[in-house]
Design an enzyme around this catalytic site. Structure first.
Site, PDB file in Angstrom:
ATOM      1  NE  ARG A   1      -3.697   2.102   2.671  1.00 32.65           N
ATOM      2  CZ  ARG A   1      -3.801   2.806   3.799  1.00 32.65           C
ATOM      3  NH1 ARG A   1      -3.080   2.460   4.865  1.00 32.65           N
ATOM      4  NH2 ARG A   1      -4.614   3.836   3.878  1.00 32.65           N
TER       5      ARG A   1
ATOM      6  CG  HIS B   1      -1.174   5.362  -0.237  1.00 33.88           C
ATOM      7  ND1 HIS B   1      -1.878   6.001   0.769  1.00 33.88           N
ATOM      8  CD2 HIS B   1      -1.989   4.364  -0.676  1.00 33.88           C
ATOM      9  CE1 HIS B   1      -3.063   5.417   0.923  1.00 33.88           C
ATOM     10  NE2 HIS B   1      -3.140   4.412   0.059  1.00 33.88           N
TER      11      HIS B   1
ATOM     12  CG  ASN C   1      -0.509   8.859   2.781  1.00 31.42           C
ATOM     13  OD1 ASN C   1      -0.990   7.867   2.239  1.00 31.42           O
ATOM     14  ND2 ASN C   1       0.059   9.837   2.102  1.00 31.42           N
TER      15      ASN C   1
ATOM     16  CG  HIS D   1      -8.021  -3.815  -1.622  1.00 37.63           C
ATOM     17  ND1 HIS D   1      -9.123  -3.132  -2.117  1.00 37.63           N
ATOM     18  CD2 HIS D   1      -7.062  -2.878  -1.417  1.00 37.63           C
ATOM     19  CE1 HIS D   1      -8.837  -1.843  -2.200  1.00 37.63           C
ATOM     20  NE2 HIS D   1      -7.593  -1.663  -1.786  1.00 37.63           N
TER      21      HIS D   1
END
Length: 326
Positions: free
Chosen positions: A60, A64, A91, A188
């Site tokens: 992740r 990001h 974040n 995910h």
């Protein structure tokens, strides 16, 4: 089988060509730091054997990073006045920053002032997937680190509440198409999420804030299970598995959940509202095309990792990932 291998090879070759245009190369450090991948993988294997739940957060974090200013390590920067990307709400639930610094220190020991934090993070994300029984791919390298990190720019991140239109717009801004959207959403399959990222689906779907204000697209038994874990709209601490039962294993179960209307986020459920992404989800929910999905995921990760990269004389090679060199 031979045709499938050929298909995978051609797919990855096409992605590699696009990366070459951005001056990224798989063997970028072959002369300056030939041990970099071994160093990173050794640290990753050690960490994930002790804390396997760290794989999802590291994947992740790379995602990001790439969606804000491109893959330049800007998500790793600290700010004295709390205005950096890591300080923004999307974040604040990222974790693993200290571990990134540990891996970077090991790389610095092996090859001082050579490998960027952006490249270290890209390698860590790949190894997080591979060590979770997912695909392996050669990571094109040669990124340089940026020196700017602005919290407000995190509005470029696809939020878990987004509908299909918003998702496609945010992905297109990074040169990622509809297929990349459905493929990368399957990240995910590993990791957890806080209740507040989806609890509006349970208690406040239309803004009425009551137990009956639910998302009708969420499968009722799954919703009941989520309500049992997330007792209220104000639960800011409870963690829920994004892929119940196999959240530490990179597999096809994510698609099985989404097709049953058990995708945790709005964004997961949104994949069923478009004919192409719905067909992709349904195809892989059957579980019979693992190699095909793994090849797709590798190709989309390479493509995402090429987003707005700094190369050549741009940027810098940070010694510590949390601070610029000057």
């Amino acid at each position: 089988m031979a045709s499938r291998v050929l298909m995978v090879a051609l797919l990855l070759a096409a992605v590699a060509v696009s990366c070459t245009k951005a001056q990224l190369k798989e063997k970028f450090y072959s002369e300056t730091c030939p041990s970099v991948e071994d160093v990173v993988r050794k640290e990753m294997a050690k960490a994930l054997s002790a804390a396997p739940s760290l794989a999802g957060p590291l994947l992740r974090m790379h995602f990001h990073d790439c969606f804000v200013r491109g893959c330049d390590g800007s998500v790793l920067l600290d700010s004295a006045n709390k205005t950096a990307e890591k300080d923004a709400k999307p974040n604040q639930t990222l974790r693993g920053f200290d571990f990134v610094e540990r891996v970077k220190a090991a790389v610095e020991k092996a090859c001082p002032d050579t490998v960027s934090c952006a490249d270290v993070l890209a390698l860590m994300a790949r190894d997080a997937v591979w060590l979770s029984k997912g695909p392996f791919w050669e990571v094109p390298l040669g990124r340089r680190d940026g020196s700017v990190s602005i919290s407000n720019e995190t509005n470029q991140l696809p939020p878990p509440t987004a509908n299909f239109t918003v998702l496609t717009q945010l992905f297109a801004a990074k040169n990622l198409d509809t297929k990349d959207l459905v493929v990368l959403s399957a990240g995910h399959t590993i990791g957890t999420s806080h209740c507040f990222s989806f609890s509006d689906r349970l208690y406040n779907f239309t803004g009425r804030v009551n137990p009956s204000d639910i998302d009708p697209t969420l499968e009722p038994q799954y919703m009941a299970r989520l309500k049992n874990k997330c007792a209220s709209l104000n639960d800011n601490t409870t963690l829920v598995e994004m892929d119940p039962g196999s959240f530490r294993t990179f597999d096809l179960d994510y698609f099985k959940n989404v097709v049953k209307r058990r995708g945790l986020f709005h964004s997961d459920g949104a994949l069923l509202t478009n004919s192409f992404t719905r067909a992709y989800v349904q195809r892989h929910a059957g579980g019979g095309y693992k190699e095909e999905f793994f090849a797709d995921f590798a190709a989309s990760m390479i493509k995402m990792g090429n987003a707005d990269v700094l190369t050549g004389s741009q940027g810098e090679i940070r010694k510590k990932c949390s601070v610029v060199n000057h």
